[in-house]
Structures are given as structure tokens and as C-alpha cells.
Design an enzyme around this catalytic site. Structure first.
Site, PDB file in Angstrom:
ATOM      1  N   SER A 141       0.862  -1.181   0.000  1.00  0.00           N
ATOM      2  CA  SER A 141       0.000   0.000   0.000  1.00  0.00           C
ATOM      3  C   SER A 141       0.899   1.232   0.000  1.00  0.00           C
ATOM      4  CB  SER A 141      -0.930  -0.035   1.222  1.00  0.00           C
ATOM      5  OG  SER A 141      -1.725   1.129   1.258  1.00  0.00           O
ATOM      6  N   TYR A 155      -4.504   8.093  -6.493  1.00  0.00           N
ATOM      7  CA  TYR A 155      -3.525   7.095  -6.032  1.00  0.00           C
ATOM      8  C   TYR A 155      -3.890   6.614  -4.630  1.00  0.00           C
ATOM      9  CZ  TYR A 155       1.067   5.261  -4.535  1.00  0.00           C
ATOM     10  OH  TYR A 155       2.088   4.470  -4.052  1.00  0.00           O
TER      11      TYR A 155
HETATM   12  P1  NAP Z   1       8.797   1.477  -9.618  1.00  0.00           P
HETATM   13  O1  NAP Z   1      10.238   1.540  -9.292  1.00  0.00           O
HETATM   14  O2  NAP Z   1       8.214   2.414 -10.587  1.00  0.00           O
HETATM   15  O3  NAP Z   1       8.460  -0.047 -10.035  1.00  0.00           O
HETATM   16  C1  NAP Z   1       7.149  -0.377 -10.386  1.00  0.00           C
HETATM   17  C2  NAP Z   1       7.073  -1.837 -10.725  1.00  0.00           C
HETATM   18  O4  NAP Z   1       5.706  -2.155 -11.039  1.00  0.00           O
HETATM   19  C3  NAP Z   1       7.915  -2.236 -11.923  1.00  0.00           C
HETATM   20  O5  NAP Z   1       8.508  -3.484 -11.673  1.00  0.00           O
HETATM   21  C4  NAP Z   1       6.883  -2.354 -13.034  1.00  0.00           C
HETATM   22  O6  NAP Z   1       7.230  -3.303 -14.009  1.00  0.00           O
HETATM   23  C5  NAP Z   1       5.678  -2.846 -12.267  1.00  0.00           C
HETATM   24  N1  NAP Z   1       4.432  -2.642 -12.974  1.00  0.00           N
HETATM   25  C6  NAP Z   1       3.856  -1.475 -13.350  1.00  0.00           C
HETATM   26  N2  NAP Z   1       2.716  -1.705 -14.008  1.00  0.00           N
HETATM   27  C7  NAP Z   1       2.556  -3.051 -14.050  1.00  0.00           C
HETATM   28  C8  NAP Z   1       1.574  -3.920 -14.588  1.00  0.00           C
HETATM   29  N3  NAP Z   1       0.498  -3.447 -15.233  1.00  0.00           N
HETATM   30  N4  NAP Z   1       1.738  -5.259 -14.431  1.00  0.00           N
HETATM   31  C9  NAP Z   1       2.816  -5.748 -13.790  1.00  0.00           C
HETATM   32  N5  NAP Z   1       3.782  -4.969 -13.264  1.00  0.00           N
HETATM   33  C10 NAP Z   1       3.654  -3.649 -13.393  1.00  0.00           C
HETATM   34  O7  NAP Z   1       7.924   1.666  -8.289  1.00  0.00           O
HETATM   35  P2  NAP Z   1       8.247   1.324  -6.755  1.00  0.00           P
HETATM   36  O8  NAP Z   1       8.571   2.594  -6.083  1.00  0.00           O
HETATM   37  O9  NAP Z   1       9.148   0.166  -6.656  1.00  0.00           O
HETATM   38  O10 NAP Z   1       6.774   0.919  -6.277  1.00  0.00           O
HETATM   39  C11 NAP Z   1       6.453  -0.414  -5.905  1.00  0.00           C
HETATM   40  C12 NAP Z   1       5.164  -0.372  -5.100  1.00  0.00           C
HETATM   41  O11 NAP Z   1       5.393   0.402  -3.919  1.00  0.00           O
HETATM   42  C13 NAP Z   1       3.997   0.299  -5.825  1.00  0.00           C
HETATM   43  O12 NAP Z   1       2.820  -0.415  -5.550  1.00  0.00           O
HETATM   44  C14 NAP Z   1       3.948   1.689  -5.200  1.00  0.00           C
HETATM   45  O13 NAP Z   1       2.661   2.240  -5.257  1.00  0.00           O
HETATM   46  C15 NAP Z   1       4.371   1.372  -3.787  1.00  0.00           C
HETATM   47  N6  NAP Z   1       4.916   2.510  -3.036  1.00  0.00           N
HETATM   48  C16 NAP Z   1       6.028   3.162  -3.484  1.00  0.00           C
HETATM   49  C17 NAP Z   1       6.517   4.219  -2.740  1.00  0.00           C
HETATM   50  C18 NAP Z   1       7.725   5.011  -3.170  1.00  0.00           C
HETATM   51  O14 NAP Z   1       7.956   6.092  -2.605  1.00  0.00           O
HETATM   52  N7  NAP Z   1       8.517   4.541  -4.106  1.00  0.00           N
HETATM   53  C19 NAP Z   1       5.876   4.613  -1.552  1.00  0.00           C
HETATM   54  C20 NAP Z   1       4.754   3.920  -1.145  1.00  0.00           C
HETATM   55  C21 NAP Z   1       4.280   2.844  -1.889  1.00  0.00           C
HETATM   56  P3  NAP Z   1       7.629  -2.895 -15.528  1.00  0.00           P
HETATM   57  O15 NAP Z   1       8.742  -1.906 -15.450  1.00  0.00           O
HETATM   58  O16 NAP Z   1       8.005  -4.193 -16.134  1.00  0.00           O
HETATM   59  O17 NAP Z   1       6.392  -2.305 -16.128  1.00  0.00           O
END
Ligand code: NAP
Length: 247
Positions: A141, A155
């Protein structure tokens, strides 16, 4: 007598980059065979699977758009065929585009809910039939749910739904010894967070938690490792905020 226990299998959505990649790496280090899901970053997912295999682990990269139920079904099938029955599901796939509600297009609303919410729903529904008894599910989340930040309405709504799915599904899996929890990170230094932000804004977010830094992917992978492992066997239906004390 040394009885060998079978290797446990984990499936990490959005495992190609960012937090999901750190989770896949960590679970492999914990001894799991890992299915690394990606949507478009094939090269990164393949490289991570290769890195895990070179370190002596088992891993496979699996393409699936989590927003498509057919893809999700096929993803479970591929992981079962190549690694075995899934014990641990981690839903990390997600997108974020910051926009005031009034300026949010139909398309952005649909995409955000399709990937963040329906994507989680699709894998949970599939997991109900496919996950091994005694397994664990961890949904990702966001601490923004607690902050109600302007610009994050859609979001946050998509992630609030993920927290609700988590809490209800934990109850619906009664009798299966499967825990369902969520981790809610604060700002983590990945592309999703950094994209489009000035250095000043990034610094502002970094200073928000009392620990005065951005989270790193491994701050979150450690929490997922805990929630997926034996020490969290009595933690169920919870949302664990991992954010340096931000909220
Ligand atoms: P990220 O670096 O942008 O990575 C996103 C990942 O999701 C990538 O592996 C991407 O794969 C995959 N993805 C996107 N659309 C997809 C789809 N339709 N089907 C399958 N895979 C998909 O983001 P992150 O920061 O690691 O975020 C990971 C999770 O943590 C998310 O749910 C985000 O909302 C949550 N989150 C992040 C933060 C933050 O500050 N970074 C904070 C709170 C929560 P591809 O590249 O292959 O498309």
C-alpha cells in the site's frame, strides 16, 4: 535426523524494478525460489533472475500485466510449472502519477485503479485457489493513505482499496493458515517517487520523517521478509507502515 524441508516459492508482482526487485532479491536470499513478474521491463527482470540463479538460487522472470485477469492466471501457471506451487504472494506492481483530482483524466483514473487496485484484486482472487495452505500474502500500500496529500487523491483511493482488500481477504481465508497483510511505505528512493520531482522537493520529503531520510528499497524488503516469514505467523490482516515515523 536432518529432514530436508521443501523449498518455498514466492511470486513478486512488479519485481523487475524498485521495491519489488529488492523484495525478490531478499526473498531469494531468505531461501525462496522466486517468480519475478514484470509488465514491460523484460531485460531488468531477466537480469535479476539470472543474478539470483548465479548466486545459487532459483528464479524465473514472468511477463504479465497484473490488470489483466488472463495474464495473472497464466502467470501463476508459469510459476507453478517452472518453480512449483506458490507459498508467498507479494503485490508490489503499482503506478503513481501526481495530479489534482480536478485535472485527473478518465484515462489516468482507469490506469491507476486498473494496476494498483484491480491488479491486486486479480492476484488475490487467483491466490485463493492457488496458494499453498500455510502461505502468506503481502500487499504494498502506501503511507500516503494516512497523509491525504493534495495531488494524490486517485492514487490514495486506489491504495486505500488495497488496504480494504487486505483486511477482508485475511478473514475470507479462514482455515487455510494463510496470512494477508500490507506494508505501507513512506517515500522510497525509486523511479516512481523521484520522477518529476525537483531536488528541493525530494529533500523536503526526505526531511519529513523523524529519521530524516528517504526510505530505500531494502527498508521495505526487510519488512516483507518478516511478514512472509515464520516470525510473523501470528500477524494477520494488518497494515504495517514503514516510513521512518512519518505517520
Ligand atoms: P517502480 O520503481 O516504478 O516499479 C514499479 C514496478 O511495477 C515495476 O517493476 C513495473 O514493471 C511494475 N508494474 C507497473 N505496471 C505493471 C503492470 N500493469 N503489471 C505488472 N507490473 C507492473 O515503483 P516502486 O517505487 O518500486 O513501487 C512499488 C510499489 O510500492 C507500488 O505499488 C507503489 O505504489 C508502492 N509505493 C512506493 C513508494 C515510493 O515512494 N517509491 C511509496 C509507497 C508505496 P515494468 O517496469 O516491467 O512495467
Amino acid at each position: 535426523m536432518n529432514v530436508q524441508t521443501p523449498q518455498r516459492i514466492a511470486l513478486v508482482t512488479g519485481g523487475s524494478r524498485g521495491i519489488g526487485a529488492a523484495i525478490a532479491r531478499r526473498l531469494a536470499r531468505d531461501g525462496f525460489a522466486v517468480g519475478i513478474n514484470y509488465a514491460s521491463s523484460a531485460a531488468q527482470a531477466d537480469a535479476l533472475a539470472e543474478e539470483i540463479r548465479l548466486a545459487g538460487g532459483r528464479a524465473v522472470a514472468v511477463r504479465a500485466d497484473v490488470s489483466a485477469a488472463d495474464d495473472v492466471r497464466a502467470m501463476f501457471g508459469q510459476v507453478e510449472a517452472e518453480l512449483g506451487r506458490v507459498d508467498v504472494l507479494v503485490n508490489s506492481a503499482g503506478i503513481l502519477e501526481i495530479k489534482p483530482l480536478a485535472e485527473t483524466s478518465d484515462d489516468l483514473f482507469e490506469r491507476t485503479f486498473a494496476i494498483n487496485t484491480r491488479g491486486t484484486f486479480n492476484t488475490l482472487r487467483e491466490a485463493a485457489a492457488r496458494l499453498a495452505d500455510g502461505g502468506a500474502i503481502v500487499n504494498v500500500s502506501s503511507t500516503t493513505v494516512a497523509l491525504n496529500l493534495p495531488g494524490y487523491a486517485v492514487y490514495i483511493a486506489s491504495k486505500a482499496a488495497v488496504e480494504s482488500l487486505t483486511q477482508v481477504f485475511a478473514k475470507e481465508l479462514r482455515g487455510r493458515r494463510i496470512t494477508v497483510n500490507a506494508v505501507a511505505p513512506g517515500p522510497v528512493a525509486t523511479e516512481l517517487f523521484m520522477k518529476g520531482k525537483s531536488p528541493e522537493l525530494i529533500e523536503h520529503y526526505a526531511k519529513m520523517p523523524p529519521l530524516e531520510r528517504l526510505g530505500q528499497p531494502d527498508d521495505i524488503s526487510g519488512v516483507v521478509s518478516f511478514l512472509a516469514g515464520p516470525d510473523a505467523g501470528w500477524v494477520n490482516g494488518q497494515v504495517l507502515r514503514a516510513n521512518g515515523g512519518l505517520a
